[in-house]
Design a protein around this motif. Structure first.
Motif, mmCIF file in Angstrom:
data_model
loop_
_atom_site.group_PDB
_atom_site.id
_atom_site.type_symbol
_atom_site.label_atom_id
_atom_site.label_comp_id
_atom_site.label_asym_id
_atom_site.label_seq_id
_atom_site.Cartn_x
_atom_site.Cartn_y
_atom_site.Cartn_z
ATOM 1 N N LYS A 1 0.808 -1.318 0.036
ATOM 2 C CA LYS A 1 -0.179 0.075 0.064
ATOM 3 C C LYS A 1 0.951 1.330 0.104
ATOM 4 O O LYS A 1 1.953 1.223 0.706
ATOM 5 N N TRP A 2 0.492 2.115 -1.062
ATOM 6 C CA TRP A 2 1.097 3.452 -0.949
ATOM 7 C C TRP A 2 0.087 4.551 -0.576
ATOM 8 O O TRP A 2 -0.913 4.514 -1.223
ATOM 9 N N ARG A 3 0.358 5.167 0.591
ATOM 10 C CA ARG A 3 -0.531 6.489 0.894
ATOM 11 C C ARG A 3 0.114 7.755 0.737
ATOM 12 O O ARG A 3 1.361 8.019 1.295
ATOM 13 N N ASN A 4 -0.339 8.738 0.175
ATOM 14 C CA ASN A 4 0.153 10.085 -0.008
ATOM 15 C C ASN A 4 -0.904 11.092 0.210
ATOM 16 O O ASN A 4 -2.071 10.934 0.339
ATOM 17 N N ALA A 5 -0.434 12.148 0.964
ATOM 18 C CA ALA A 5 -1.082 13.309 1.354
ATOM 19 C C ALA A 5 -0.517 14.553 1.326
ATOM 20 O O ALA A 5 0.828 14.750 1.361
ATOM 21 N N THR A 6 -0.921 15.571 1.024
ATOM 22 C CA THR A 6 -0.566 16.817 1.022
ATOM 23 C C THR A 6 -1.811 17.681 1.750
ATOM 24 O O THR A 6 -2.907 17.596 1.711
ATOM 25 N N VAL A 7 -1.013 18.494 2.789
ATOM 26 C CA VAL A 7 -2.176 19.431 3.639
ATOM 27 C C VAL A 7 -1.405 21.017 3.548
ATOM 28 O O VAL A 7 -0.222 21.181 3.596
ATOM 29 N N ARG A 8 -2.278 21.746 3.562
ATOM 30 C CA ARG A 8 -1.994 23.379 3.634
ATOM 31 C C ARG A 8 -2.945 23.927 4.235
ATOM 32 O O ARG A 8 -4.077 23.878 4.288
ATOM 33 N N SER A 9 -2.444 24.977 5.086
ATOM 34 C CA SER A 9 -3.366 25.896 6.084
ATOM 35 C C SER A 9 -2.908 27.137 5.819
ATOM 36 O O SER A 9 -1.860 27.679 5.458
ATOM 37 N N THR A 10 -3.882 28.033 6.488
ATOM 38 C CA THR A 10 -3.772 29.427 6.356
ATOM 39 C C THR A 10 -4.089 29.972 8.045
ATOM 40 O O THR A 10 -5.080 29.797 8.515
ATOM 41 N N ASN A 11 -3.168 30.576 8.344
ATOM 42 C CA ASN A 11 -3.025 31.314 9.800
ATOM 43 C C ASN A 11 -2.826 30.499 10.946
ATOM 44 O O ASN A 11 -3.004 30.745 11.962
ATOM 45 N N PHE A 12 -2.805 29.047 10.363
ATOM 46 C CA PHE A 12 -2.435 28.164 11.783
ATOM 47 C C PHE A 12 -1.861 26.977 11.125
ATOM 48 O O PHE A 12 -1.945 26.484 9.856
ATOM 49 N N GLY A 13 -1.608 26.050 11.896
ATOM 50 C CA GLY A 13 -1.123 24.654 11.636
ATOM 51 C C GLY A 13 0.039 24.200 10.732
ATOM 52 O O GLY A 13 0.647 25.450 10.463
ATOM 53 N N SER A 14 0.542 23.282 10.268
ATOM 54 C CA SER A 14 1.529 22.928 9.281
ATOM 55 C C SER A 14 1.126 22.550 8.012
ATOM 56 O O SER A 14 -0.014 22.289 7.557
ATOM 57 N N ASP A 15 2.129 23.190 7.077
ATOM 58 C CA ASP A 15 2.001 22.663 5.508
ATOM 59 C C ASP A 15 2.588 21.101 5.419
ATOM 60 O O ASP A 15 4.071 21.115 5.638
ATOM 61 N N ILE A 16 2.281 20.391 4.903
ATOM 62 C CA ILE A 16 2.888 18.909 5.119
ATOM 63 C C ILE A 16 2.800 18.244 3.648
ATOM 64 O O ILE A 16 1.554 18.244 2.925
ATOM 65 N N ASP A 17 3.782 17.669 3.296
ATOM 66 C CA ASP A 17 3.725 16.659 2.249
ATOM 67 C C ASP A 17 4.121 15.108 2.646
ATOM 68 O O ASP A 17 5.102 15.165 3.386
ATOM 69 N N GLU A 18 3.105 14.164 2.683
ATOM 70 C CA GLU A 18 3.389 13.015 3.295
ATOM 71 C C GLU A 18 3.372 11.717 2.380
ATOM 72 O O GLU A 18 2.576 11.922 1.558
ATOM 73 N N ASN A 19 4.192 10.757 2.522
ATOM 74 C CA ASN A 19 4.228 9.480 1.906
ATOM 75 C C ASN A 19 4.609 8.314 2.934
ATOM 76 O O ASN A 19 5.296 8.355 3.834
ATOM 77 N N ARG A 20 3.783 7.259 2.747
ATOM 78 C CA ARG A 20 3.847 6.049 3.713
ATOM 79 C C ARG A 20 3.676 4.929 2.761
ATOM 80 O O ARG A 20 2.753 4.842 1.806
ATOM 81 N N LEU A 21 4.652 3.815 2.852
ATOM 82 C CA LEU A 21 4.633 2.548 2.121
ATOM 83 C C LEU A 21 4.707 1.501 3.062
ATOM 84 O O LEU A 21 5.453 1.507 3.890
#
Length: 420
Positions: free
Chosen positions: A391-411
């Protein structure tokens, strides 16, 4: 972790309960056991300015040995379950730790070479009711254990499940302590928090008591409704209502409606005050599934749940839960099962979520966030590699005024071997 360890533990438990050879026939005949090897690579890049670390990246090997006995004969049947967990570090460093895969040293923050747990659960069965006491993996609207990393989160406590009335499932019990997914130590519970959730409580407060109860009634094969109650002492009380309906629309077509509403209030030292509404509608056509979801938070705080668990929310996904104070969010999702074109075991999923209107406090602009996920997985169906999964899991998160900006991969590579 050696299987002989399990044999000794199970045998000792059986003898201590005074089970005779004749009465224990079904105890052994109905037993089930499996061994799972889980190889997990995790990479999370932090993209926001002034991030505390540039990335979290680790690689680990997990081993999970599960045993479930049958029950002794008689009015009250006796049984025992066992769960053996072992995690081994393959690659890590202090500047890349804190992925949730590995146990860390409390002083240095370094990932330990290995960690594990042996959990035993005694169980009693009378008629269609089962009482379990010991290591638990609860999966209810008010508390769901987390299994999104190398090893699962576990709890200590008691859980009664009853199916005495046709169509009605009753659950009740109490949890006392939790062992997080990257730990081998049981500890008291606390609440998931964070600035955007606006939940406050007295510093240092923990709880050794989570009481839960509820029922789900299946009216027809297509419709079920439920009510569940959860109370984390010193933190919150929660009432959870659910409706699940599947409407057949023709050959290989259906529309599933999943509605959820939770009311959470303060208890003890906290300020919890939240109403959470969620709705997910999924149209299935052959191997295709198209989903649309909406989630709304209102009240003085965000959604309340035990720290480390999976919240039962329609917009809880790979990284975010979209459950901050006053947040409104929507989701678009697409799934495809390749079995419909003759490739069983291969599945694909992608989704996009967007949340806004997050109350960050007086004098601050509202927060916004979005997340995009993609999963592709294949489980071999036959041959020498049967039950081997990739299984390959990919995620991208972006936020404004709070939180973290994240690029993530899990194998994740996994292999499950039935033993009994």
């Amino acid at each position: 972790m050696k299987k002989t360890t399990f044999a000794v533990a199970i045998g000792t438990s059986t003898l201590s309960l005074g089970i005779s050879h004749q009465a224990s026939a079904e105890f052994f005949d109905d037993s089930k056991a499996s061994f799972e090897a889980r190889n997990f690579y995790f990479n999370r890049d932090f993209r926001q300015d002034n991030a505390p670390q540039s990335k979290a990246e680790e690689w680990a090997q997990g081993f999970l040995l599960r045993y479930e006995s049958g029950y002794t004969e008689g009015t009250v049947g006796v049984g025992v379950d066992a769960l053996g967990l072992l995690g081994v570090k393959l690659d890590s460093s202090p500047d890349r730790s804190n992925t949730g895969l590995l146990k860390r040293d409390r002083e240095t923050g370094r990932a330990q070479d290995d960690y594990g747990e042996l959990g035993l659960t005694a169980k009693l069965r009378a008629s269609k009711s089962v009482l379990k006491v010991g290591t638990l993996l609860p999966k209810l609207p008010v508390v769901q254990y987390n299994d999104s990393r190398l090893l699962p989160q576990t709890f200590k406590g008691g859980h009664l499940n009853s199916l005495e009335l046709d169509g009605l499932t009753f659950d009740g019990g109490q949890l006392k302590q939790v062992n997080q997914r990257d730990s081998s130590d049981y500890e008291d519970m606390t609440i998931a928090s964070g600035a955007a959730r606006a939940i406050t409580f007295r510093t240092g407060t923990t709880s050794d008591e989570f009481n839960f109860g509820g029922a789900t009634y299946k009216w027809t094969d297509s419709l079920s409704t439920g009510y569940h109650y959860g109370e984390l002492d010193e933190f919150y009380k929660q009432h959870y209502f659910t409706v699940l309906h599947v409407l057949p629309l023709g050959d290989k077509q259906s529309l599933k409606s999943d509605l959820r509403f939770a009311r959470s209030t303060d208890e003890g030292t906290s300020n919890v005050d939240n109403k959470a509404f969620g709705a997910m509608f999924t149209y299935t056509l052959g191997g295709h599934a198209f989903g649309l979801g909406y989630q709304s938070m209102s009240g003085d705080t965000g959604f309340a749940y035990i720290n480390g668990t999976d919240p039962f929310l329609v917009n809880y996904v790979q990284i975010g839960d979209f459950a901050n104070k006053d947040e409104k969010s929507w989701q678009a999702r697409y799934d495809y099962n390749f079995a419909s074109i003759g490739i069983p075991g291969l599945t694909f999923m992608t989704r996009y979520l967007s949340g806004d209107n997050i109350d960050l406090g007086v004098g601050r602009e509202d927060g916004k966030e979005w997340e995009r996920n993609m999963d592709i997985a294949y489980i071999f169906q036959e041959g020498a590699l049967k039950n081997f999964g990739v299984k390959w899991r990919n995620a991208t998160v972006r936020s404004t005024n709070f939180g973290s900006d994240i690029d993530e991969n899990r194998l994740i590579l996994s292999y499950t071997l039935p033993l009994l």
